[in-house]
Write a protein that holds these residues in place. Structure first.
Motif, PDB file in Angstrom:
ATOM      1  N   TYR A 157      -2.169 -11.114 -13.068  1.00  0.00           N
ATOM      2  CA  TYR A 157      -1.314 -10.374 -12.153  1.00  0.00           C
ATOM      3  C   TYR A 157      -1.117  -8.916 -12.550  1.00  0.00           C
ATOM      4  CZ  TYR A 157      -0.886 -14.694  -9.773  1.00  0.00           C
ATOM      5  OH  TYR A 157      -1.203 -15.824  -9.083  1.00  0.00           O
ATOM      6  N   THR A 158      -0.956  -8.674 -13.862  1.00  0.00           N
ATOM      7  CA  THR A 158      -0.727  -7.285 -14.255  1.00  0.00           C
ATOM      8  C   THR A 158      -2.032  -6.501 -14.281  1.00  0.00           C
ATOM      9  OG1 THR A 158       0.960  -8.194 -15.685  1.00  0.00           O
ATOM     10  CG2 THR A 158       0.483  -5.858 -15.933  1.00  0.00           C
ATOM     11  N   LYS A 166      -4.117  -5.436  -9.280  1.00  0.00           N
ATOM     12  CA  LYS A 166      -4.189  -4.125  -8.647  1.00  0.00           C
ATOM     13  C   LYS A 166      -5.634  -3.698  -8.419  1.00  0.00           C
ATOM     14  CE  LYS A 166      -1.427  -0.474  -9.505  1.00  0.00           C
ATOM     15  NZ  LYS A 166      -0.736   0.492 -10.394  1.00  0.00           N
ATOM     16  N   ASN A 167      -6.458  -3.933  -9.438  1.00  0.00           N
ATOM     17  CA  ASN A 167      -7.857  -3.531  -9.302  1.00  0.00           C
ATOM     18  C   ASN A 167      -8.597  -4.371  -8.277  1.00  0.00           C
ATOM     19  OD1 ASN A 167      -8.178  -1.458 -11.487  1.00  0.00           O
ATOM     20  ND2 ASN A 167      -7.282  -3.142 -12.641  1.00  0.00           N
ATOM     21  N   LEU A 200      -7.401  -5.759  -5.764  1.00  0.00           N
ATOM     22  CA  LEU A 200      -6.909  -5.545  -4.400  1.00  0.00           C
ATOM     23  C   LEU A 200      -7.594  -4.381  -3.681  1.00  0.00           C
ATOM     24  CD1 LEU A 200      -3.069  -6.137  -4.562  1.00  0.00           C
ATOM     25  CD2 LEU A 200      -4.742  -7.375  -3.201  1.00  0.00           C
ATOM     26  N   TYR A 224      -1.734   4.126  -4.435  1.00  0.00           N
ATOM     27  CA  TYR A 224      -0.888   3.324  -5.311  1.00  0.00           C
ATOM     28  C   TYR A 224      -1.751   2.427  -6.205  1.00  0.00           C
ATOM     29  CZ  TYR A 224       1.842  -0.679  -6.783  1.00  0.00           C
ATOM     30  OH  TYR A 224       2.381  -1.684  -7.523  1.00  0.00           O
ATOM     31  N   LEU A 225      -2.769   1.796  -5.595  1.00  0.00           N
ATOM     32  CA  LEU A 225      -3.577   0.825  -6.340  1.00  0.00           C
ATOM     33  C   LEU A 225      -4.525   1.503  -7.319  1.00  0.00           C
ATOM     34  CD1 LEU A 225      -4.511  -1.639  -3.479  1.00  0.00           C
ATOM     35  CD2 LEU A 225      -2.932  -2.057  -5.361  1.00  0.00           C
ATOM     36  N   ASP A 226      -5.089   2.603  -6.901  1.00  0.00           N
ATOM     37  CA  ASP A 226      -6.107   3.239  -7.722  1.00  0.00           C
ATOM     38  C   ASP A 226      -5.695   4.679  -8.009  1.00  0.00           C
ATOM     39  OD1 ASP A 226      -8.277   4.212  -8.970  1.00  0.00           O
ATOM     40  OD2 ASP A 226      -9.737   3.463  -7.513  1.00  0.00           O
ATOM     41  N   TYR A 284      -4.103   2.828  -1.189  1.00  0.00           N
ATOM     42  CA  TYR A 284      -5.135   3.146  -2.187  1.00  0.00           C
ATOM     43  C   TYR A 284      -4.573   3.966  -3.329  1.00  0.00           C
ATOM     44  CZ  TYR A 284      -9.227   1.789   0.533  1.00  0.00           C
ATOM     45  OH  TYR A 284     -10.181   1.095   1.198  1.00  0.00           O
ATOM     46  N   ALA A 337      -6.059   1.087 -13.733  1.00  0.00           N
ATOM     47  CA  ALA A 337      -4.954   1.107 -12.775  1.00  0.00           C
ATOM     48  C   ALA A 337      -3.589   1.184 -13.439  1.00  0.00           C
ATOM     49  CB  ALA A 337      -5.028  -0.131 -11.881  1.00  0.00           C
ATOM     50  N   LEU A 338      -3.544   1.115 -14.773  1.00  0.00           N
ATOM     51  CA  LEU A 338      -2.251   1.110 -15.443  1.00  0.00           C
ATOM     52  C   LEU A 338      -2.119   2.336 -16.338  1.00  0.00           C
ATOM     53  CD1 LEU A 338      -2.155  -2.660 -16.491  1.00  0.00           C
ATOM     54  CD2 LEU A 338      -1.174  -1.608 -14.455  1.00  0.00           C
TER      55      LEU A 338
END
Lengths: 353, 302, 548
Positions: free
Chosen positions: B216-217, B221-222, B224, B294-296, B292, A106-107
């Motif tokens: 958090y970093t 995101k994953n 979520l 944005y997250l993935d 989605y 994701a990053l």
């Protein structure tokens, strides 16, 4: 003082199937500016040892029972999480086995590569970005600028492993641990990555622990070698000693199991027997059941301590052939210079243990 | 999207027309003469066969006309617009509360597995979920408005985001939302647990960035992604929840209009409100799809 | 300012601030919080939102209650149930009551400043006759004439003795013609303009309706303790659909008073420290309508046996939480023309299980054992019984079902949502149904709408007994046009006795209405009008708010 000293490390896992004794007294050390190769069968404790160094063992189920890991004189095991965080990712970095799963999907690459630098130094984002770009280029990734804004899924396996390496090197660590960095890659990519390590060796003044299955790789990269077996270190020695004068029966059998060029049609030599169950603490030499030199009571009942037996002080072996516990002596010369000649042939390139 | 909407309208209309009860008679009340009933039926086209009524209605909808209420004779679109705001307010605050409660709680439960936070959140997840929101609403009123008098009993007052407005909206939003929060908390927890076992989390820890940044970093995101899916699935449930909550808390929203219209067999109003609800749900699902991407980053709709 | 209110306000603000967190950074000033702490606002509550506030379009209870204080009528009903001139000053009628000449009050202005006169009044009443669901109240009206600037003349084909009573209903009130014509379809939605003590300000749908005081008002009926402007500046009617929420609003919330409290909550309001409750018997009956066309209830013996099986007191306790009173005639004693209780009990039925059993035995419906379903020639004594899916009707259904089974009926009770129930009633699928009439304080109306053949249910009327009797119709028709009060009353009594003989209905319970209010409301004044039959006589006028 060595850069990293591991001293009698015992680790066990409390699993649903019962207690697993994964490390049963691992000891070795890495000097500054030295490449140590660590070889051994799957499950022998190579990765557990490295995870212990990095403080990445999941606890529970893992528990470090005893032992010390001294980095530059500091016992890593006595550090708090935050103290350890000052060291790992900064002075010690690690490259993990599987580049496909070890990068965060994701990053962006840039964010992940810059992260250690931003965490451990005061440099600005712009500086970090520039350093990341340089390091990626050093790791043989062209078009690094564009790469910084891409996501891992847009990269091939080889590129990802180069990213992992760049990520580990960006803080110019004193110690780099590479855990089978080529296992998950196909053969041509493996060769490229190994070439990268060779180049890096000459470029960075970094001590490296290189875990592998691959004897030829080890022979080219390593200064010294540790052979692990069933959560113990069977033998540690200089790379030349390893080729010329292997002392532990396991090490010797390893060599003999390597297929020979002129013996293609014969069966591969196989080490008979199985690795002992890890559910009980060791009660003797872990290799005893498979050892051709097995000689009774001491092998069964006393865990052999590593000890130097030759003139080379750094050459240590854990075997009752060399202890006062038994009267038996090895059936081979302990100061031989010609083991390789005896084997008559070089191993092929794709040998795996 | 258009075929889905079309399907929705067909289903709505057939259900509504199949229900027994004469809207003209219900609209005119007990004392109405048979002639008056017949006349209203004529005016409203109620004596037409169902499929003709459907096509007439659909033709109107396509021109932006949702028809006229049998009960009040007013444009359905007007009736809806008057109540859309409060319903959206309630649903959005409920949604926001759900997320604000569920996500941190889920993360804490995952990071501190089997701690008191984890066990308590597990207890509430099951407790809330098994509680009808109607009942929960009455209990909240009893505790917070009657017994302790922290909040007003019911109604909606004040300009949006003012103190007064918050004091009126919080209880109904909690009653609508927290039931969902339980489930979301559990999903966030299990998702986070799964992510925390991923190799890249180990990589991140190995960088020495500290456990907060790891979670958090790298984790958030994953973790979520499945949670956002569930949030998307809960949007229609939140809106259906507002229907009964609007009644309990005297909240002047679209749900009240719908309930009354169903009881009165006010077909145009029923069809119109459900159509608007389904548009809202579709818009929300579209929002989930955007989330989605944005997250993935692996998802790309273009 | 009063310290307690102040503290509660701050606590509420504080908690909401804490709960709302950062979003409150955006918050502006706090809005006003209902009638709390303010003597000049009275907050009332209804249980459902009106559909329209056009007085000539509706006759439902919530609408009527919202309109009563805005629109004055020509007459009002005094405590003796007699019509009293209100916007009328005096009236005359000819001997057979086919012509009324009514003088109107002069100098009356609508809230928009337009004048009330004979032309406007005529226009309004014609509008009512054309549109109102209660247009039947005009009877056989032939013509309305403005025979002077302030004089109206009404001509009827038949005598219309109850006309002044009907003219007291809010549907017969007056709206500003100019406002109605200017607003078009928005009249009754965005705009409501009358002459009454309250001025319509705003209607937030499903939320509240806001009125302000008509400062110039001075025409309150004589029998009220206040005939000037209303005692508070603003009147708010909040819509609170959930009964439990309403209970909480009235006892601890910001609603000052309501007459919509559920029977099951009345005792709680009465017992609460903050509130007072007035109970007033209402002329509004609940009864069982028996279908006289379908078997086996087409037999009068079977219907009589049903009447003997019912214990009204038990219904009051089981279905009304004790908050009702038993009735023995369809028209409760307090209705205009109602039979008094002794007479009704004399002519009618009280629970007598043996009498019921004997009637059934004699009719050939027999059983071997008291608990068993009776049969005749192999047919079971089985009746289909519908009840509305709301209180008290569903409970009434259960209680009655039990009572009927004691004498050998098998009552198949179905509790149905009203849309479905009405559909099935029109199809005549029932033997029995729980019913109630709203606003039936005049016996003629109750008797006509329930049992007159004009209102035969399959044709869309409300005669769910499907009762058709020329004899009965004739008595009712005659009562409707009988100018002499005593004669009329005699006819109405005769009709009720006829009903008791034929048993197309079984009278059950008269409703009690509740007026619940906070202690700081002067609620005695609310019931200034001691007889309080319908929303048309909802007296806000004398209510006073004193929170000190």
């Amino acid at each position: 003082m060595a850069l990293l000293e591991i001293d009698d490390l015992h680790v066990r896992f409390d699993t649903e199937q019962g207690m697993v004794h994964a490390l049963n007294g691992v000891s070795f050390s890495v000097e500054r500016d030295e490449v140590l190769g660590v070889i051994g069968e799957s499950g022998c404790g190579k990765s557990v040892t490295m995870m212990s160094v990095m403080g990445l063992l999941q606890s529970p189920p893992a528990e470090i029972v005893s032992g010390e890991i001294r980095f530059d004189g500091t016992d890593l095991l006595s550090l708090s999480e935050s103290e350890l965080n000052e060291i790992r990712g900064n002075r010690i970095s690690m490259i993990y086995q599987d580049p496909m799963t070890s990068l965060n999907p994701a990053l962006t690459i840039g964010k992940q590569v810059m992260e250690p630098l931003l965490t451990h130094t005061d440099c600005s984002k712009a500086e970090a970005r520039e350093r990341a770009r340089e390091t990626l280029e050093d790791c043989g990734l062209p078009d690094a600028e564009r790469l910084l804004d891409e996501y891992p899924h847009e990269l091939s396996g080889g590129m990802r492993q180069r990213v992992m390496i760049a990520m580990a090197l960006i803080t110019e660590p004193e110690l780099l641990i590479a855990d089978e960095p080529t296992t998950a890659l196909d053969v041509t990519i493996q060769a490229q990555i190994l070439q990268l390590f060779r180049d890096l060796r000459t470029e960075f003044d970094t001590s490296i622990i290189f875990i592998t299955h691959d004897l030829p790789v080890v022979s080219e990269l390593a200064d010294r070698l540790a052979v692990m077996y069933a959560g113990t270190v069977a033998e540690t020695c200089d790379i030349d000693e390893f080729f010329d004068n292997p002392l532990h029966p396991y090490t010797r059998q390893l060599w003999e199991s390597v297929p020979k060029m002129d013996a293609e049609k014969e069966r591969l030599a196989v080490i008979e027997g199985t690795v002992p169950s890890f559910h009980e603490p060791l009660s003797g030499c872990p290799f005893a059941s498979r050892c051709e030199q097995h000689h009774g009571e001491p092998c069964e009942q006393i865990v052999p301590e590593p000890r130097g037996v030759t003139d080379e002080a750094s050459h240590k072996v854990s075997c009752h052939l060399y202890t006062e516990r038994s009267d038996t002596t090895p059936p081979w010369e302990t100061d031989s210079e010609n083991f390789q000649q005896k084997l008559e042939s070089q191993p092929t390139n794709d040998v795996e243990l | 999207m258009i075929p889905v909407m079309l399907g929705v309208t067909v289903v709505i209309s057939s259900i509504v027309y199949a229900a027994p009860g004469n809207p003209a008679r219900l609209a005119l009340g007990d004392g109405a003469s048979p002639e008056a009933v017949a006349q209203l039926e004529q005016e409203m086209g109620l004596n037409q066969p169902a499929h003709i009524r459907y096509f007439d209605w659909m033709a109107g909808v396509l021109q932006g006309d949702l028809g006229t209420s049998i009960q009040s004779g007013r444009a359905v679109s007007t009736l809806i617009i008057e109540r859309l705001g409060p319903t959206l307010e309630l649903a959005l605050v409920a949604m926001a509360l759900t997320i604000i409660i569920a996500i941190p709680l889920g993360v804490i439960s995952a990071v501190r597995q089997y701690s008191w936070v984890d066990n308590t959140s597990m207890f509430f997840a099951i407790f809330w979920l098994s509680m009808p929101s109607f009942w929960l609403g009455l209990i909240l009123i009893y505790l917070f408005a009657v017994r302790w008098q922290f909040f007003p009993v019911s109604g909606r007052e004040g300009l949006i985001f003012t103190f007064t407005w918050w004091s009126f909206i919080l209880l109904p939003a909690i009653a609508t939302g927290t039931r969902r929060a339980g489930l979301l908390t559990r999903l966030m927890r299990s998702s986070m647990l799964e992510i925390l076992n991923e190799d890249y989390i180990r990589t991140a820890r190995g960088k020495g960035i500290g456990s907060k940044a790891v979670i958090y970093t790298h984790g958030m995101k994953n973790a979520l992604i499945p949670v956002v899916t569930l949030i998307g699935l809960q949007v229609p449930l939140i809106f259906s929840g507002t229907v009964i909550i609007e009644v309990v808390f005297s909240w002047p929203g679209m749900g009240r209009l719908l309930v009354d219209a169903v009881l009165q067999r006010d077909y145009p109003v029923v069809q119109g409100t459900i159509l608007v609800y389904s548009v809202i749900v579709m818009v929300a699902n579209f929002g989930v799809d955007i989330a989605y991407t944005y997250l993935d980053p692996r998802i790309d709709y273009s | 300012m009063e310290p307690d209110d102040n503290m509660q306000f701050n606590r509420r603000e504080l908690i909401s601030a804490l709960s709302a967190g950062g979003v409150l950074a955006l918050a502006g000033c706090a809005g006003q919080s209902g009638g709390e702490g303010n003597d000049e606002i009275f907050v009332d509550a209804l249980d459902s939102d009106p559909g329209t506030l056009d007085l000539h379009e509706t006759n439902r209870v919530p609408e009527s209650m919202c309109l009563t204080p805005v629109h004055e009528r020509l007459f009002t009903i005094d405590p003796d149930l007699e019509p009293q001139p209100w916007l009328a000053t005096e009236y005359e009628t000819n001997e057979d009551e086919t012509e009324y000449v009514i003088q109107l009050e002069e100098g009356v202005e609508f809230h928009d400043g337009t004048e009330f006169n004979a032309d406007v009044a005529k226009w309004n009443l014609e509008r009512a006759e054309e549109n109102s669901p209660d247009a039947w109240q005009f009877g056989t009206l032939e013509e309305i004439d403005a025979t002077g600037d302030y004089e109206l003349t009404f001509q009827f084909e038949e005598p219309h003795p109850l006309f002044p009573q009907y003219l007291a209903n809010v549907q017969m009130g007056f709206a500003s013609r100019e406002a109605v014509e200017a607003a078009g379809d928005d009249y009754g939605q965005e705009e409501v303009v009358g002459t009454g003590p309250l001025v319509f300000e705003e209607w937030v749908r499903d939320d509240e309706i806001v009125y302000s005081r008509n400062e110039d008002y001075d025409r309150g009926p004589d029998f009220l303790s206040n005939d000037g402007p209303i005692n508070f500046e603003e009147y708010h009617v909040r819509i609170v659909p959930e009964p439990t929420t309403l209970l909480n609003e009235v006892t601890v919330g910001n609603v000052d008073g309501s007459m919509m409290i559920a029977a099951s909550d009345a005792e709680d309001v009465d017992a609460h420290d903050n509130t007072q409750l007035e109970r007033v018997d209402d002329a509004h009956p609940t009864f069982l309508a028996i279908n006289v066309e379908s078997e086996p209830t087409d037999e009068v013996e079977v219907r009589q046996a049903m009447a003997y099986a019912v214990d009204q007191e038990a219904v009051v306790n089981a279905a009304f939480h004790g908050e009702g009173y038993p009735i023995y005639s369809l028209c409760p004693p307090m209705a205009v023309g109602g039979l008094d209780e002794a007479a009704a009990r004399e002519a009618g039925y009280e629970q007598d299980l043996d009498a019921a059993r004997e009637l059934l035995d004699d009719a050939g419906w027999e059983n071997d054992d008291e608990g068993e379903v009776r049969t005749r020639n192999g047919d079971e004594l089985s009746v289909s019984f519908f009840a509305f899916e709301m209180e008290p009707y569903s409970s009434i259904g259960e209680v009655i079902q039990d009572m009927l089974s004691q004498v050998g009926f098998e009552a198949n009770l179905e509790i149905l949502e009203s849309g479905t129930l009405y559909d099935r009633l029109e199809g005549g699928e029932h033997n029995l149904v729980t019913m109630a009439l709203s606003g039936g304080y005049i016996a003629n109306n109750t008797l006509a709408s329930t049992l007159h053949s004009q209102n035969y249910a399959p044709d869309g009327g409300s005669n769910y007994s499907l009762y058709q009797s020329d004899e009965y119709d004739e008595i009712i028709d005659q009562a409707e046009v009988e100018p002499d009060d005593a004669e009329r009353e005699a006819l109405l009594h005769e009709a009720q006795e006829h009903v008791l003989e034929e048993v197309p209905v079984v009278p059950l319970v008269g409703f009690v209405k509740f007026y619940a209010a906070k202690n700081e409301i002067n609620a005695d004044a609310w019931t200034d009008h001691p007889w309080w039959p319908s929303p048309d006589h909802y007296n806000l006028h004398a209510v006073d708010v004193d929170r000190s």
